[in-house]
Design an enzyme around this catalytic site. Structure first.
Site, PDB file in Angstrom:
ATOM      1  N   LYS A  13       0.783  -1.121  -0.072  1.00  0.00           N
ATOM      2  CA  LYS A  13       0.110   0.048  -0.026  1.00  0.00           C
ATOM      3  C   LYS A  13       0.757   1.269  -0.036  1.00  0.00           C
ATOM      4  O   LYS A  13       0.627   1.975  -0.783  1.00  0.00           O
ATOM      5  CB  LYS A  13      -0.973  -0.063   1.124  1.00  0.00           C
ATOM      6  CG  LYS A  13      -1.919  -1.188   1.301  1.00  0.00           C
ATOM      7  CD  LYS A  13      -2.904  -0.905   2.536  1.00  0.00           C
ATOM      8  CE  LYS A  13      -2.245  -1.184   3.973  1.00  0.00           C
ATOM      9  NZ  LYS A  13      -1.416  -2.186   4.301  1.00  0.00           N
ATOM     10  N   ARG A  85      -9.492   0.474   8.687  1.00  0.00           N
ATOM     11  CA  ARG A  85      -9.215  -0.702   8.995  1.00  0.00           C
ATOM     12  C   ARG A  85     -10.241  -1.602   9.600  1.00  0.00           C
ATOM     13  O   ARG A  85     -10.119  -2.631  10.048  1.00  0.00           O
ATOM     14  CB  ARG A  85      -7.885  -0.933   9.675  1.00  0.00           C
ATOM     15  CG  ARG A  85      -6.429  -0.866   9.030  1.00  0.00           C
ATOM     16  CD  ARG A  85      -5.402  -0.818  10.089  1.00  0.00           C
ATOM     17  NE  ARG A  85      -4.419  -1.300   9.802  1.00  0.00           N
ATOM     18  CZ  ARG A  85      -3.147  -1.062   9.146  1.00  0.00           C
ATOM     19  NH1 ARG A  85      -3.235   0.129   8.611  1.00  0.00           N
ATOM     20  NH2 ARG A  85      -2.108  -1.699   9.214  1.00  0.00           N
ATOM     21  N   ARG A 119      11.740  -5.220   4.943  1.00  0.00           N
ATOM     22  CA  ARG A 119      11.305  -4.058   4.709  1.00  0.00           C
ATOM     23  C   ARG A 119      12.277  -3.131   5.408  1.00  0.00           C
ATOM     24  O   ARG A 119      12.550  -3.124   6.555  1.00  0.00           O
ATOM     25  CB  ARG A 119       9.863  -4.006   5.010  1.00  0.00           C
ATOM     26  CG  ARG A 119       9.634  -2.376   4.861  1.00  0.00           C
ATOM     27  CD  ARG A 119       7.921  -2.375   4.460  1.00  0.00           C
ATOM     28  NE  ARG A 119       7.264  -2.590   5.831  1.00  0.00           N
ATOM     29  CZ  ARG A 119       5.797  -2.675   5.978  1.00  0.00           C
ATOM     30  NH1 ARG A 119       5.340  -2.426   4.754  1.00  0.00           N
ATOM     31  NH2 ARG A 119       5.378  -2.808   7.147  1.00  0.00           N
ATOM     32  N   ARG A 150      11.505  -0.903  10.943  1.00  0.00           N
ATOM     33  CA  ARG A 150      10.398  -0.506  11.701  1.00  0.00           C
ATOM     34  C   ARG A 150      10.465  -1.418  12.990  1.00  0.00           C
ATOM     35  O   ARG A 150      10.446  -2.509  12.773  1.00  0.00           O
ATOM     36  CB  ARG A 150       8.857  -0.353  11.297  1.00  0.00           C
ATOM     37  CG  ARG A 150       8.636   0.833  10.496  1.00  0.00           C
ATOM     38  CD  ARG A 150       7.357   0.611   9.553  1.00  0.00           C
ATOM     39  NE  ARG A 150       6.326  -0.095  10.364  1.00  0.00           N
ATOM     40  CZ  ARG A 150       5.125  -0.271   9.496  1.00  0.00           C
ATOM     41  NH1 ARG A 150       5.158   0.083   8.204  1.00  0.00           N
ATOM     42  NH2 ARG A 150       4.071  -0.965   9.882  1.00  0.00           N
ATOM     43  N   ARG A 161      -0.279  -8.714  13.295  1.00  0.00           N
ATOM     44  CA  ARG A 161      -0.957  -7.803  12.538  1.00  0.00           C
ATOM     45  C   ARG A 161      -1.604  -8.684  11.470  1.00  0.00           C
ATOM     46  O   ARG A 161      -2.770  -8.076  10.818  1.00  0.00           O
ATOM     47  CB  ARG A 161       0.064  -6.817  11.864  1.00  0.00           C
ATOM     48  CG  ARG A 161       0.661  -5.922  12.839  1.00  0.00           C
ATOM     49  CD  ARG A 161       2.143  -5.228  12.342  1.00  0.00           C
ATOM     50  NE  ARG A 161       2.118  -4.649  11.168  1.00  0.00           N
ATOM     51  CZ  ARG A 161       3.461  -4.485  10.646  1.00  0.00           C
ATOM     52  NH1 ARG A 161       4.551  -4.943  11.325  1.00  0.00           N
ATOM     53  NH2 ARG A 161       3.545  -4.104   9.263  1.00  0.00           N
TER      54      ARG A 161
HETATM   55  P1  ADP Z   1       1.053  -2.079   7.708  1.00  0.00           P
HETATM   56  O1  ADP Z   1       0.011  -1.982   6.724  1.00  0.00           O
HETATM   57  O2  ADP Z   1       2.473  -2.576   7.234  1.00  0.00           O
HETATM   58  O3  ADP Z   1       0.612  -2.869   9.027  1.00  0.00           O
HETATM   59  P2  ADP Z   1       0.936   0.638   8.799  1.00  0.00           P
HETATM   60  O4  ADP Z   1       2.005   1.667   8.871  1.00  0.00           O
HETATM   61  O5  ADP Z   1      -0.257   0.975   7.862  1.00  0.00           O
HETATM   62  O6  ADP Z   1       1.554  -0.900   8.345  1.00  0.00           O
HETATM   63  O7  ADP Z   1       0.421   0.486  10.423  1.00  0.00           O
HETATM   64  C1  ADP Z   1       1.355   0.328  11.558  1.00  0.00           C
HETATM   65  C2  ADP Z   1       0.299   0.016  12.949  1.00  0.00           C
HETATM   66  O8  ADP Z   1      -0.037   1.135  13.200  1.00  0.00           O
HETATM   67  C3  ADP Z   1      -0.533  -0.891  12.805  1.00  0.00           C
HETATM   68  O9  ADP Z   1      -0.271  -2.217  13.052  1.00  0.00           O
HETATM   69  C4  ADP Z   1      -1.482  -0.139  13.791  1.00  0.00           C
HETATM   70  O10 ADP Z   1      -1.101  -0.587  15.244  1.00  0.00           O
HETATM   71  C5  ADP Z   1      -1.391   1.185  13.500  1.00  0.00           C
HETATM   72  N1  ADP Z   1      -2.769   1.582  12.513  1.00  0.00           N
HETATM   73  C6  ADP Z   1      -2.359   2.390  11.340  1.00  0.00           C
HETATM   74  N2  ADP Z   1      -3.375   2.533  10.844  1.00  0.00           N
HETATM   75  C7  ADP Z   1      -4.218   2.331  11.636  1.00  0.00           C
HETATM   76  C8  ADP Z   1      -6.014   2.192  11.586  1.00  0.00           C
HETATM   77  N3  ADP Z   1      -6.618   2.848  10.594  1.00  0.00           N
HETATM   78  N4  ADP Z   1      -6.499   1.944  12.814  1.00  0.00           N
HETATM   79  C9  ADP Z   1      -5.990   1.307  13.845  1.00  0.00           C
HETATM   80  N5  ADP Z   1      -4.646   1.214  13.955  1.00  0.00           N
HETATM   81  C10 ADP Z   1      -3.728   1.810  12.836  1.00  0.00           C
END
Ligand code: ADP
Length: 203
Positions: A13, A85, A119, A150, A161
């Site tokens: 994404k 999400r 990554r 990260r 996740r």
């Molecule tokens: P990835 O898609 O690789 O899991 P992100 O950078 O989108 O990575 O998200 C990292 C973390 O940030 C998630 O595991 C969660 O803890 C938090 N997070 C991100 N977006 C949301 C969301 N829309 N709602 C709740 N938590 C979120």
């Protein structure tokens, strides 16, 4: 354009979002990047979110929804990456904007673990790389920033996740199918091929 990029962690994404934002001039709104920035800066939101992010759990809906609403403000052309999400978040989106298209990056789960644990991200501009393609380089080719892993890109957190994705985020595929907004793309290919499909969709 008002676009949502949907897909499991590691589906690509962030990589697609950066290219879409550059080509179409849409604001790239990544809740993951925004949360990490808040955590790094030690803001009130960052303090509340840290434990959830570190453990691979979702940050509570009300915090994330407020964060996104605030980031969107009056922006008319944007791209959501990592948001919504949960069904709760998707319903909230419908109260403050009208989404045009939802691009679903589909990928075989077996590919995700190595993609994510390999990554590396730029600590300054958040650009995404994979260690296998870096040839030992440790600087961002866009801004020269240092490349880091990260904190949540370790195997245990990735498992959590992926679980969270299946239980809480995958139902959004049906949610947007019912709204006739969903377009699937095969995201198991290299980034250029994925982006070529995105361009076909967005014109
Ligand atoms: P990835 O898609 O690789 O899991 P992100 O950078 O989108 O990575 O998200 C990292 C973390 O940030 C998630 O595991 C969660 O803890 C938090 N997070 C991100 N977006 C949301 C969301 N829309 N709602 C709740 N938590 C979120």
């Amino acid at each position: 354009m008002r676009i949502i990029l949907l897909g499991a962690p590691g589906a690509g994404k962030g990589t697609a979002a950066v290219k879409i934002a550059a080509k179409y001039g849409a604001a790239h709104i990544s809740t993951g990047d925004l949360l990490r920035k808040n955590i790094k800066e030690g803001t009130e939101l960052g303090k509340k979110a840290k434990e959830f992010v570190d453990n691979g759990h979702l940050v509570p809906d009300e915090l994330v929804i407020a964060l996104v609403k605030d980031s969107v403000g009056k922006i008319e052309s944007f791209l959501f990456d990592g948001f919504p999400r949960t069904t709760e978040q998707a319903k909230a989106v419908d109260t403050f904007t009208a989404i045009d298209k939802v691009i679903n990056l589909q990928i075989d789960e077996a590919l995700l673990m190595s993609r994510i644990t390999g990554r590396r991200i730029c600590k300054d501009c958040a650009a995404v790389y994979h260690v296998d393609l870096l040839n030992g380089k440790d600087k961002c080719s866009l801004c020269g920033g240092k490349l880091c892993q990260r904190a949540d890109d370790n195997e245990a957190t990735v498992k959590s996740r992926l679980d969270v994705y299946k239980k809480q985020t995958a139902p959004l595929i049906d949610y947007y199918k019912q709204q006739n907004k969903l377009i699937d793309i095969d995201a198991g290919r290299e980034a250029a091929a994925v982006f070529a499909d995105v361009e076909k969709i967005l014109g």
